[in-house]
Design a protein around this motif. Structure first.
Motif, PDB file in Angstrom:
ATOM      1  N   LYS A 179       0.821  -1.212   0.000  1.00  0.00           N
ATOM      2  CA  LYS A 179       0.000   0.000   0.000  1.00  0.00           C
ATOM      3  C   LYS A 179       0.861   1.270   0.000  1.00  0.00           C
ATOM      4  N   LYS A 180       1.990   1.251   0.725  1.00  0.00           N
ATOM      5  CA  LYS A 180       2.833   2.447   0.818  1.00  0.00           C
ATOM      6  C   LYS A 180       3.473   2.810  -0.519  1.00  0.00           C
ATOM      7  N   ASP A 181       3.608   1.830  -1.412  1.00  0.00           N
ATOM      8  CA  ASP A 181       4.162   2.128  -2.726  1.00  0.00           C
ATOM      9  C   ASP A 181       3.255   3.068  -3.517  1.00  0.00           C
ATOM     10  N   PHE A 182       1.979   3.081  -3.187  1.00  0.00           N
ATOM     11  CA  PHE A 182       1.022   3.959  -3.859  1.00  0.00           C
ATOM     12  C   PHE A 182       0.724   5.201  -3.030  1.00  0.00           C
ATOM     13  N   SER A 183       0.628   5.014  -1.709  1.00  0.00           N
ATOM     14  CA  SER A 183       0.290   6.151  -0.850  1.00  0.00           C
ATOM     15  C   SER A 183       0.703   5.875   0.593  1.00  0.00           C
ATOM     16  N   PHE A 184       1.657   6.670   1.073  1.00  0.00           N
ATOM     17  CA  PHE A 184       2.056   6.538   2.476  1.00  0.00           C
ATOM     18  C   PHE A 184       0.884   6.888   3.389  1.00  0.00           C
ATOM     19  N   GLU A 185       0.087   7.870   3.002  1.00  0.00           N
ATOM     20  CA  GLU A 185      -1.055   8.276   3.817  1.00  0.00           C
ATOM     21  C   GLU A 185      -2.043   7.127   3.989  1.00  0.00           C
ATOM     22  N   ASP A 186      -2.340   6.395   2.902  1.00  0.00           N
ATOM     23  CA  ASP A 186      -3.236   5.236   2.993  1.00  0.00           C
ATOM     24  C   ASP A 186      -2.645   4.155   3.895  1.00  0.00           C
ATOM     25  N   ALA A 187      -1.346   3.910   3.747  1.00  0.00           N
ATOM     26  CA  ALA A 187      -0.695   2.893   4.580  1.00  0.00           C
ATOM     27  C   ALA A 187      -0.767   3.295   6.052  1.00  0.00           C
ATOM     28  N   ARG A 188      -0.499   4.570   6.349  1.00  0.00           N
ATOM     29  CA  ARG A 188      -0.588   5.048   7.741  1.00  0.00           C
ATOM     30  C   ARG A 188      -1.996   4.886   8.276  1.00  0.00           C
ATOM     31  N   GLN A 189      -2.992   5.297   7.490  1.00  0.00           N
ATOM     32  CA  GLN A 189      -4.380   5.232   7.958  1.00  0.00           C
ATOM     33  C   GLN A 189      -4.838   3.791   8.146  1.00  0.00           C
ATOM     34  N   THR A 190      -4.429   2.905   7.252  1.00  0.00           N
ATOM     35  CA  THR A 190      -4.777   1.487   7.396  1.00  0.00           C
ATOM     36  C   THR A 190      -4.172   0.927   8.681  1.00  0.00           C
ATOM     37  N   LEU A 191      -2.916   1.282   8.952  1.00  0.00           N
ATOM     38  CA  LEU A 191      -2.266   0.836  10.186  1.00  0.00           C
ATOM     39  C   LEU A 191      -3.021   1.363  11.404  1.00  0.00           C
ATOM     40  N   ILE A 192      -3.357   2.630  11.400  1.00  0.00           N
ATOM     41  CA  ILE A 192      -4.065   3.231  12.540  1.00  0.00           C
ATOM     42  C   ILE A 192      -5.413   2.550  12.746  1.00  0.00           C
ATOM     43  N   ASP A 193      -6.157   2.338  11.677  1.00  0.00           N
ATOM     44  CA  ASP A 193      -7.471   1.677  11.787  1.00  0.00           C
ATOM     45  C   ASP A 193      -7.341   0.254  12.320  1.00  0.00           C
ATOM     46  N   THR A 194      -6.350  -0.470  11.807  1.00  0.00           N
ATOM     47  CA  THR A 194      -6.119  -1.853  12.248  1.00  0.00           C
ATOM     48  C   THR A 194      -5.751  -1.890  13.725  1.00  0.00           C
ATOM     49  N   LEU A 195      -4.869  -0.979  14.140  1.00  0.00           N
ATOM     50  CA  LEU A 195      -4.443  -0.949  15.539  1.00  0.00           C
ATOM     51  C   LEU A 195      -5.570  -0.486  16.457  1.00  0.00           C
ATOM     52  N   HIS A 196      -6.428   0.372  15.954  1.00  0.00           N
ATOM     53  CA  HIS A 196      -7.586   0.794  16.746  1.00  0.00           C
ATOM     54  C   HIS A 196      -8.460  -0.411  17.079  1.00  0.00           C
ATOM     55  N   ASN A 197      -8.786  -1.212  16.056  1.00  0.00           N
ATOM     56  CA  ASN A 197      -9.598  -2.418  16.281  1.00  0.00           C
ATOM     57  C   ASN A 197      -8.915  -3.350  17.266  1.00  0.00           C
ATOM     58  N   TYR A 198      -7.624  -3.536  17.092  1.00  0.00           N
ATOM     59  CA  TYR A 198      -6.855  -4.407  17.983  1.00  0.00           C
ATOM     60  C   TYR A 198      -6.922  -3.879  19.426  1.00  0.00           C
ATOM     61  N   GLY A 199      -6.695  -2.580  19.589  1.00  0.00           N
ATOM     62  CA  GLY A 199      -6.692  -1.977  20.925  1.00  0.00           C
ATOM     63  C   GLY A 199      -8.022  -2.115  21.637  1.00  0.00           C
ATOM     64  N   VAL A 200      -9.104  -1.935  20.894  1.00  0.00           N
ATOM     65  CA  VAL A 200     -10.433  -2.065  21.492  1.00  0.00           C
ATOM     66  C   VAL A 200     -10.683  -3.522  21.894  1.00  0.00           C
ATOM     67  N   PHE A 201     -10.369  -4.448  20.998  1.00  0.00           N
ATOM     68  CA  PHE A 201     -10.621  -5.869  21.260  1.00  0.00           C
ATOM     69  C   PHE A 201      -9.777  -6.378  22.428  1.00  0.00           C
ATOM     70  N   LYS A 202      -8.518  -5.953  22.502  1.00  0.00           N
ATOM     71  CA  LYS A 202      -7.602  -6.431  23.550  1.00  0.00           C
ATOM     72  C   LYS A 202      -7.596  -5.532  24.788  1.00  0.00           C
ATOM     73  N   ALA A 203      -8.387  -4.460  24.768  1.00  0.00           N
ATOM     74  CA  ALA A 203      -8.481  -3.514  25.886  1.00  0.00           C
ATOM     75  C   ALA A 203      -7.099  -3.023  26.310  1.00  0.00           C
ATOM     76  N   CYS A 204      -6.361  -2.506  25.343  1.00  0.00           N
ATOM     77  CA  CYS A 204      -5.041  -1.958  25.637  1.00  0.00           C
ATOM     78  C   CYS A 204      -4.899  -0.584  24.989  1.00  0.00           C
ATOM     79  N   ARG A 205      -3.877   0.127  25.376  1.00  0.00           N
ATOM     80  CA  ARG A 205      -3.594   1.458  24.846  1.00  0.00           C
ATOM     81  C   ARG A 205      -2.469   1.330  23.832  1.00  0.00           C
ATOM     82  N   ILE A 206      -2.640   1.922  22.649  1.00  0.00           N
ATOM     83  CA  ILE A 206      -1.626   1.854  21.601  1.00  0.00           C
ATOM     84  C   ILE A 206      -1.174   3.264  21.250  1.00  0.00           C
ATOM     85  N   ILE A 207       0.130   3.434  21.196  1.00  0.00           N
ATOM     86  CA  ILE A 207       0.720   4.710  20.800  1.00  0.00           C
ATOM     87  C   ILE A 207       1.555   4.439  19.558  1.00  0.00           C
TER      88      ILE A 207
END
Length: 170
Positions: A21-49
């Motif tokens: 994804k980053k080969d086309f858009s770093f912004e998309d890759a960043r947002q995908t990572l943030i969205d994925t980590l958000h779901n993970y953080g909610v499911f695992k009840a942890c804080r992600i920075i």
């Protein structure tokens, strides 16, 4: 609550889906990572920075965005790497809280380990996140099947029979 520090660009360059994804858009890759980590953080009840380097962006000031109680996004200031930022925070929090640092930078892994945090490689974390995504999907599918709400669930059999006759007569 467990806190997970993620070296954002290190992860983007390690995870197969984000690397493409980053080969086309770093912004998309960043947002995908943030969205994925958000779901993970909610499911695992942890804080992600999630920490992204801005050390090569001249004049950049540190930017922090609190997405919600489970995830924060940091862009470091000019001259500061994600590793530097994470080391400082781990040094402050490491022995007082449960801290995990996700990076594949070997020197960084050794440094944070000495400061009381648990280290996890980007690929180990990727496998953990994929497992959690599967669990989320299974749970969502179960909930969808349990909470099906059709008209047939809410009317008695006699009325259902009358409605079926009306439907067939048209």
């Amino acid at each position: 609550m467990k806190t997970i520090f993620v070296d954002g660009y290190n992860v983007i360059n390690s995870w197969p889906n984000l690397k493409q994804k980053k080969d086309f858009s770093f912004e998309d890759a960043r947002q995908t990572l943030i969205d994925t980590l958000h779901n993970y953080g909610v499911f695992k009840a942890c804080r992600i920075i999630v920490v992204f380097d801005a050390h090569k962006v001249t004049g950049s000031l540190e930017k922090k965005e609190e997405v919600n109680k489970h995830i924060s996004v940091i862009f470091t200031k000019d001259g500061e790497t994600a590793d530097n930022y994470i080391e400082k925070k781990v040094n402050t929090l490491g022995r007082k809280h449960e801290i995990v640092v996700v990076t594949s930078d070997n020197l960084e892994q050794q440094t944070i380990f000495q400061r009381g945090a648990v280290r996890m490689s980007s690929l180990e974390f990727y496998n953990e996140v994929v497992k959690v995504e599967k669990s989320i999907k299974i749970k969502a599918d179960k909930n969808r099947n349990i909470h099906k709400n059709s008209i047939g669930d809410n009317i008695d059999d006699e009325i259902a029979k009358i409605l079926e006759e009306i439907r067939r007569s048209q």
